[in-house]
Design a protein around this motif. Structure first.
Motif, PDB file in Angstrom:
ATOM      1  N   GLU A   1       1.007  -1.058   0.040  1.00 40.43           N
ATOM      2  CA  GLU A   1      -0.110  -0.264  -0.357  1.00 40.43           C
ATOM      3  C   GLU A   1       0.738   1.154   0.203  1.00 40.43           C
ATOM      4  O   GLU A   1       0.221   2.423  -0.997  1.00 40.43           O
ATOM      5  CB  GLU A   1      -0.743   0.517   1.344  1.00 40.43           C
ATOM      6  CG  GLU A   1      -1.754  -0.980   1.010  1.00 40.43           C
ATOM      7  CD  GLU A   1      -2.722  -1.719   2.064  1.00 40.43           C
ATOM      8  OE1 GLU A   1      -2.553  -1.539   3.601  1.00 40.43           O
ATOM      9  OE2 GLU A   1      -3.866  -1.233   2.340  1.00 40.43           O
TER      10      GLU A   1
ATOM     11  N   GLN B   1      -1.177  -8.728  -1.338  1.00 43.45           N
ATOM     12  CA  GLN B   1      -2.018  -8.702  -0.045  1.00 43.45           C
ATOM     13  C   GLN B   1      -2.588  -9.305   1.328  1.00 43.45           C
ATOM     14  O   GLN B   1      -3.338 -10.239   0.678  1.00 43.45           O
ATOM     15  CB  GLN B   1      -3.109  -7.712  -0.460  1.00 43.45           C
ATOM     16  CG  GLN B   1      -3.429  -5.846  -1.673  1.00 43.45           C
ATOM     17  CD  GLN B   1      -2.461  -5.136  -0.114  1.00 43.45           C
ATOM     18  OE1 GLN B   1      -2.000  -4.159  -0.944  1.00 43.45           O
ATOM     19  NE2 GLN B   1      -2.443  -4.863   0.786  1.00 43.45           N
TER      20      GLN B   1
ATOM     21  N   GLY C   1      -5.262  -0.811   0.244  1.00 41.77           N
ATOM     22  CA  GLY C   1      -5.187  -0.932  -0.565  1.00 41.77           C
ATOM     23  C   GLY C   1      -6.385  -1.847  -1.512  1.00 41.77           C
ATOM     24  O   GLY C   1      -5.707  -1.849  -2.885  1.00 41.77           O
ATOM     25  N   THR C   2      -7.671  -1.806  -1.236  1.00 43.02           N
ATOM     26  CA  THR C   2      -8.629  -2.362  -2.244  1.00 43.02           C
ATOM     27  C   THR C   2      -8.459  -1.088  -2.969  1.00 43.02           C
ATOM     28  O   THR C   2      -9.076  -1.579  -4.230  1.00 43.02           O
ATOM     29  CB  THR C   2      -9.651  -3.114  -1.477  1.00 43.02           C
ATOM     30  OG1 THR C   2     -10.097  -1.662  -0.931  1.00 43.02           O
ATOM     31  CG2 THR C   2      -9.764  -4.174  -0.382  1.00 43.02           C
ATOM     32  N   GLN C   3      -8.738   0.061  -3.090  1.00 48.85           N
ATOM     33  CA  GLN C   3      -9.523   0.923  -4.115  1.00 48.85           C
ATOM     34  C   GLN C   3      -7.245   0.795  -4.487  1.00 48.85           C
ATOM     35  O   GLN C   3      -7.917   1.308  -6.146  1.00 48.85           O
ATOM     36  CB  GLN C   3      -8.751   2.412  -3.212  1.00 48.85           C
ATOM     37  CG  GLN C   3      -9.785   1.882  -2.272  1.00 48.85           C
ATOM     38  CD  GLN C   3     -11.520   1.954  -2.135  1.00 48.85           C
ATOM     39  OE1 GLN C   3     -11.575   2.218  -3.743  1.00 48.85           O
ATOM     40  NE2 GLN C   3     -11.918   0.492  -2.635  1.00 48.85           N
ATOM     41  N   ARG C   4      -6.546   1.525  -4.116  1.00 49.89           N
ATOM     42  CA  ARG C   4      -5.400   1.957  -5.565  1.00 49.89           C
ATOM     43  C   ARG C   4      -4.995   0.529  -5.838  1.00 49.89           C
ATOM     44  O   ARG C   4      -5.015   0.770  -7.645  1.00 49.89           O
ATOM     45  CB  ARG C   4      -3.751   2.239  -4.032  1.00 49.89           C
ATOM     46  CG  ARG C   4      -4.195   3.519  -3.439  1.00 49.89           C
ATOM     47  CD  ARG C   4      -2.781   4.027  -3.671  1.00 49.89           C
ATOM     48  NE  ARG C   4      -3.715   5.847  -2.721  1.00 49.89           N
ATOM     49  CZ  ARG C   4      -4.031   5.466  -1.848  1.00 49.89           C
ATOM     50  NH1 ARG C   4      -3.773   5.146  -0.999  1.00 49.89           N
ATOM     51  NH2 ARG C   4      -4.394   7.135  -1.111  1.00 49.89           N
ATOM     52  N   LEU C   5      -4.854  -1.136  -5.565  1.00 46.34           N
ATOM     53  CA  LEU C   5      -4.748  -1.602  -6.141  1.00 46.34           C
ATOM     54  C   LEU C   5      -5.385  -1.763  -7.368  1.00 46.34           C
ATOM     55  O   LEU C   5      -4.800  -2.461  -8.651  1.00 46.34           O
ATOM     56  CB  LEU C   5      -4.523  -3.340  -5.290  1.00 46.34           C
ATOM     57  CG  LEU C   5      -3.870  -4.508  -6.038  1.00 46.34           C
ATOM     58  CD1 LEU C   5      -2.202  -4.264  -6.307  1.00 46.34           C
ATOM     59  CD2 LEU C   5      -3.536  -5.478  -4.739  1.00 46.34           C
ATOM     60  N   LEU C   6      -7.249  -1.311  -7.253  1.00 50.78           N
ATOM     61  CA  LEU C   6      -7.942  -1.593  -8.046  1.00 50.78           C
ATOM     62  C   LEU C   6      -7.360  -0.892  -8.924  1.00 50.78           C
ATOM     63  O   LEU C   6      -7.469  -0.879 -10.314  1.00 50.78           O
ATOM     64  CB  LEU C   6      -9.192  -0.999  -7.543  1.00 50.78           C
ATOM     65  CG  LEU C   6     -11.224  -1.266  -7.940  1.00 50.78           C
ATOM     66  CD1 LEU C   6     -10.537  -2.737  -8.918  1.00 50.78           C
ATOM     67  CD2 LEU C   6     -11.817  -1.730  -8.164  1.00 50.78           C
TER      68      LEU C   6
ATOM     69  N   ARG D   1      -9.403  -5.187 -12.180  1.00 49.98           N
ATOM     70  CA  ARG D   1      -9.992  -5.897 -10.983  1.00 49.98           C
ATOM     71  C   ARG D   1      -9.497  -7.706 -10.427  1.00 49.98           C
ATOM     72  O   ARG D   1      -9.382  -7.660  -9.296  1.00 49.98           O
ATOM     73  CB  ARG D   1     -11.923  -5.911 -11.427  1.00 49.98           C
ATOM     74  CG  ARG D   1     -12.765  -6.153 -10.715  1.00 49.98           C
ATOM     75  CD  ARG D   1     -14.110  -6.289 -11.130  1.00 49.98           C
ATOM     76  NE  ARG D   1     -15.200  -6.888 -10.874  1.00 49.98           N
ATOM     77  CZ  ARG D   1     -15.644  -6.493  -8.984  1.00 49.98           C
ATOM     78  NH1 ARG D   1     -16.169  -5.413  -8.533  1.00 49.98           N
ATOM     79  NH2 ARG D   1     -16.886  -7.413  -9.078  1.00 49.98           N
TER      80      ARG D   1
ATOM     81  N   THR E   1      -6.523  -7.857  -8.618  1.00 51.38           N
ATOM     82  CA  THR E   1      -6.605  -7.037  -7.379  1.00 51.38           C
ATOM     83  C   THR E   1      -7.771  -8.343  -6.242  1.00 51.38           C
ATOM     84  O   THR E   1      -7.647  -8.476  -5.494  1.00 51.38           O
ATOM     85  CB  THR E   1      -7.815  -5.229  -7.324  1.00 51.38           C
ATOM     86  OG1 THR E   1      -7.391  -4.548  -7.815  1.00 51.38           O
ATOM     87  CG2 THR E   1      -7.610  -5.304  -5.957  1.00 51.38           C
TER      88      THR E   1
ATOM     89  N   CYS F   1      -6.041 -10.271  -3.265  1.00 46.80           N
ATOM     90  CA  CYS F   1      -7.190 -10.113  -1.958  1.00 46.80           C
ATOM     91  C   CYS F   1      -7.071 -11.011  -1.697  1.00 46.80           C
ATOM     92  O   CYS F   1      -7.299 -11.487  -0.332  1.00 46.80           O
ATOM     93  CB  CYS F   1      -7.675  -8.750  -2.067  1.00 46.80           C
ATOM     94  SG  CYS F   1      -6.847  -6.896  -2.474  1.00 46.80           S
TER      95      CYS F   1
ATOM     96  N   ILE G   1       1.420  -3.465 -11.466  1.00 46.91           N
ATOM     97  CA  ILE G   1       2.105  -2.911 -10.558  1.00 46.91           C
ATOM     98  C   ILE G   1       3.510  -1.930  -9.483  1.00 46.91           C
ATOM     99  O   ILE G   1       3.723  -1.126  -9.282  1.00 46.91           O
ATOM    100  CB  ILE G   1       2.025  -4.145  -9.216  1.00 46.91           C
ATOM    101  CG1 ILE G   1       0.297  -4.578  -9.193  1.00 46.91           C
ATOM    102  CG2 ILE G   1       1.743  -3.604  -7.682  1.00 46.91           C
ATOM    103  CD1 ILE G   1      -0.150  -6.030  -8.388  1.00 46.91           C
TER     104      ILE G   1
END
Ligand code: COA
Length: 260
Positions: free
Chosen positions: A114, A132, A145-150, A155, A158, A162, A178
């Motif tokens: 993150e 993650q 993490g869920t938002q920036r990786l997305l 999708r 991510t 995750c 990434i």
């Protein structure tokens, strides 16, 4: 005297910020998050700093995550505060008006990934592992993490990282978008220096304009983003750097940007 959890050192206009808890693989506890926020505030405020490199101390880890020992005892309200503290730091880095390069020298897991994702560019050693893994702790990512990786990798990647929680190697991370570059571990310092030097020599106000436009554009409708880009583009024509850059091109010489 105990050594500081975060170190800052300058080489010319490049500031290197190092997470310095190598015996804990640079895990982020609350004090380290605060020290990092202070270090980035200081880098932002110092006009001599034109580019920032963020890395981890020791041979094994960039950052192996949020500090699990500290998290284990938190109550829900404290955990929420911890998440907010981490998110505040990540947002500070992401919206810094100077470029930040993550030099990923080893594990970048959980809060470590993150942290790297909040930086503007990422260069990784071929030995680095990213992931993650919070699911393995009965947790979810809490520092964005869920938002920036997305936004970075989409999708499918991510959900894979995750939901399954398994680390991936640097080459796969590059394939997924990434990390920007993967280099042999022995060349990481030199390659990161090269990138940071290029950033430090670039026109600071134009770098800021690019960072601002991309940050704004990531969060609004395209018309609004384009409008912002146009305004920034026009603004560049009031800078000495723009005159210097265009003149240097015409005179076939290297530009020297003063940040004015
Ligand atoms: N939080 C707190 N301490 C951590 C940590 C973390 N995220 N990651 C590593 N450490 C500590 C270990 O507890 C150990 O401390 P100790 O020597 O006092 O016991 C030290 O760092 C070295 O780690 P160790 O696990 O012995 O190294 P390893 O090479 O065997 O394994 C990892 C490396 C990265 C695979 C392993 O440390 C790990 O899985 N860490 C947690 C990763 C994670 O889940 N991160 C997300 C957190 S939300």
């Amino acid at each position: 005297m105990s050594e500081s959890a975060v170190l800052s050192a300058d080489q010319g206009a490049i500031r290197t910020i190092t997470v310095n808890r190598p015996d804990k693989l640079n895990a982020l506890n609350a004090a380290t998050l605060d020290a990092l926020l202070g270090a980035f505030d200081a880098a932002a405020a110092d006009p001599a700093v034109r580019a920032v490199v963020l890395t981890g101390a020791g041979p094994k880890a960039f950052v192996a995550g949020a500090d699990i020992a500290e998290m284990a005892g938190l109550r829900p309200a404290e955990a929420r505060d911890f998440s907010l503290r981490g998110q505040r730091l990540m947002r500070r880095i992401e919206t810094l008006s100077k470029p930040v390069l993550a030099k990923m020298n080893g594990f970048a897991l959980g809060g470590g990934l993150e942290l790297a994702m909040a930086c503007h560019l990422r260069i990784a050693a071929d030995t680095a592992k990213v992931g993650q893994p919070e699911i393995n702790l009965g947790l979810i990512p809490g520092f964005g993490g869920t938002q920036r990786l997305l936004r970075l990798a989409g999708r499918a990647a991510t959900l894979e990282l995750c939901l399954l929680g398994a680390p991936i190697d640097a080459t796969r991370a590059q394939q997924l978008g990434i990390v920007n570059r993967v280099v042999p571990a022995a060349e990481l310092d030199a390659e990161a220096d090269k990138l940071a030097t290029q950033l430090a020599n670039a026109a600071p106000l134009a770098l800021r304009g690019i960072l601002d436009a991309i940050n704004v554009g990531g969060e609004c409708a395209i018309e609004e983003g384009l409008h912002y880009e146009t305004a920034q583009f026009g603004l560049m024509f009031s800078t000495d750097d723009m005159r210097e850059g265009t003149q240097a091109f015409l005179e076939r010489r290297k530009p020297a940007f003063a940040g004015r």
